[in-house]
Design an enzyme around this catalytic site. Structure first.
Site, mmCIF file in Angstrom:
data_model
loop_
_atom_site.group_PDB
_atom_site.id
_atom_site.type_symbol
_atom_site.label_atom_id
_atom_site.label_comp_id
_atom_site.label_asym_id
_atom_site.label_seq_id
_atom_site.Cartn_x
_atom_site.Cartn_y
_atom_site.Cartn_z
ATOM 1 N N ASP A 36 0.793 -1.284 -0.032
ATOM 2 C CA ASP A 36 0.261 0.151 -0.019
ATOM 3 C C ASP A 36 0.703 1.415 0.016
ATOM 4 O O ASP A 36 0.777 2.122 0.822
ATOM 5 C CB ASP A 36 -0.929 0.055 1.117
ATOM 6 C CG ASP A 36 -1.771 -1.041 1.241
ATOM 7 O OD1 ASP A 36 -2.304 -1.634 0.087
ATOM 8 O OD2 ASP A 36 -2.208 -1.482 2.362
ATOM 9 N N GLU A 204 -11.624 -1.584 -1.770
ATOM 10 C CA GLU A 204 -10.850 -1.043 -0.880
ATOM 11 C C GLU A 204 -9.597 -0.136 -1.496
ATOM 12 O O GLU A 204 -9.673 -0.099 -2.677
ATOM 13 C CB GLU A 204 -10.151 -1.643 0.195
ATOM 14 C CG GLU A 204 -9.107 -2.892 -0.404
ATOM 15 C CD GLU A 204 -8.787 -3.895 0.794
ATOM 16 O OE1 GLU A 204 -9.466 -3.881 2.052
ATOM 17 O OE2 GLU A 204 -7.878 -4.543 0.464
#
Length: 325
Positions: A36, A204
């Protein structure tokens, strides 16, 4: 004229194989682990900064997007001041932007699979290790009573205003208005901007960017992790999806015009070649390359475990108003 690539492509199609339509990730040397990631160029000297999920959120710098990348420390080595989300030291999904003269890094605090979550903020004037100040919670929290999960924050400036998108599974992606300093929510309710009604609603990691009259909403969809112990069915692994709208606050549709609050979404980047499960993406404007997509992925020749994920990046090109990798 003899065209061997066309012939090879045709033969592969006959035998049920496909030729990747995607460019391979750009080169990376040095500290290329990523999960991420959030990437930005410092305005004063052009130095690249890469921040990662985990522990105090790793700070990695380089004079070139391709490296060599060097670990410099952590954003919050002592953890967060947020005490309501189950743990304080393992912070996720950093999202960094320059707001005025200050760099803002939004982060998430939660535990895997939990809806007990909160989004926090750290600030710095330089982004160097040791320069960050934890500002704590910004007003976006979740629990089992909420329709969303308060992780994976992403800030975007629209005119003189700021919006924060966030969310993971449950009700998928939501958005909320921020105050004029982008330090707290503005006090209005969050609203949904993307939702996949099928299965586990596995969407997400949203990121919104603007180009030529449209706001492009990207998100990661599918199973993110644990590929070394339980590899998903083909196509169920992470991929990067997209929709667009002329407004940053909603009305996002995919290439076919399908509503992205009702399962719409076009693929921006998915597994191809040795690239497996790309996701955790963002987009920034590079001083020489223009808009660059960045993400993490597993290289099937290196390893599928979370600890083997690599930093990927590609200059975006455009086709009929849509970004292409």
């Amino acid at each position: 004229m003899f065209k061997p690539l066309v012939i090879v492509s045709s033969l592969l199609a006959v035998f049920g194989q496909s030729v990747s339509a995607y460019s391979n990730p750009g080169a990376c040397t040095g500290a290329c682990w990523a999960h991420d990631p959030s990437v930005i160029q410092r305005s004063s000297d052009g130095l690249y900064f890469k921040f990662n999920t985990g522990s105090g959120m790793e700070i990695v710098t380089s004079s070139s997007l391709s490296g060599p990348w060097t670990i410099k420390g952590s954003v919050l080595p002592g953890g967060t001041s947020i005490t309501t989300a189950g743990q304080k030291t393992d912070m996720w999904a950093p999202d960094v932007h320059k707001v005025g003269d200050i760099y803002h890094l939004y982060y998430s605090v939660s535990t895997f699979g939990s809806q007990n979550s909160a989004i926090g903020l750290a600030t710095s004037s330089t982004m160097d290790a040791g320069s960050w100040t934890d500002k704590g919670a910004i007003g976006v929290t979740s629990s089992s009573s909420k329709p969303y999960n308060a992780i994976d924050a992403n800030l975007i400036q629209v005119g003189t205003s700021y919006l924060l998108s966030f969310g993971s599974f449950w009700g998928d992606i939501y958005q909320v208005a921020m105050n004029s300093a982008a330090t707290k929510t503005a006090g209005t309710a969050a609203y949904q901007i993307e939702y996949n009604p099928s299965g586990s609603h596995a969407c997400e990691g949203s990121f919104i960017f603007y180009n030529a009259g449209y706001y492009y909403l990207t998100w990661s969809q599918g199973i993110c992790c644990g590929y070394d112990t339980s590899k998903p069915a083909a196509g169920a692994e992470y991929k990067i999806m997209m929709c667009r709208s002329s407004s940053a606050t909603g009305g996002f549709v995919d290439k076919n015009g399908a509503d992205c609050k009702n399962g719409g979404g076009s693929v921006l980047l998915e597994s191809h070649g040795t690239v497996y499960g790309p996701g955790g993406q963002g987009v920034f404007t590079d001083s020489s390359l223009g808009l660059v997509l960045y993400y993490h992925y597993a290289n099937t020749n290196v390893g599928l475990g979370d600890g083997a994920y690599l930093f990927g990046w590609n200059k975006l090109t455009w086709s009929n108003g849509w970004p292409v990798v």
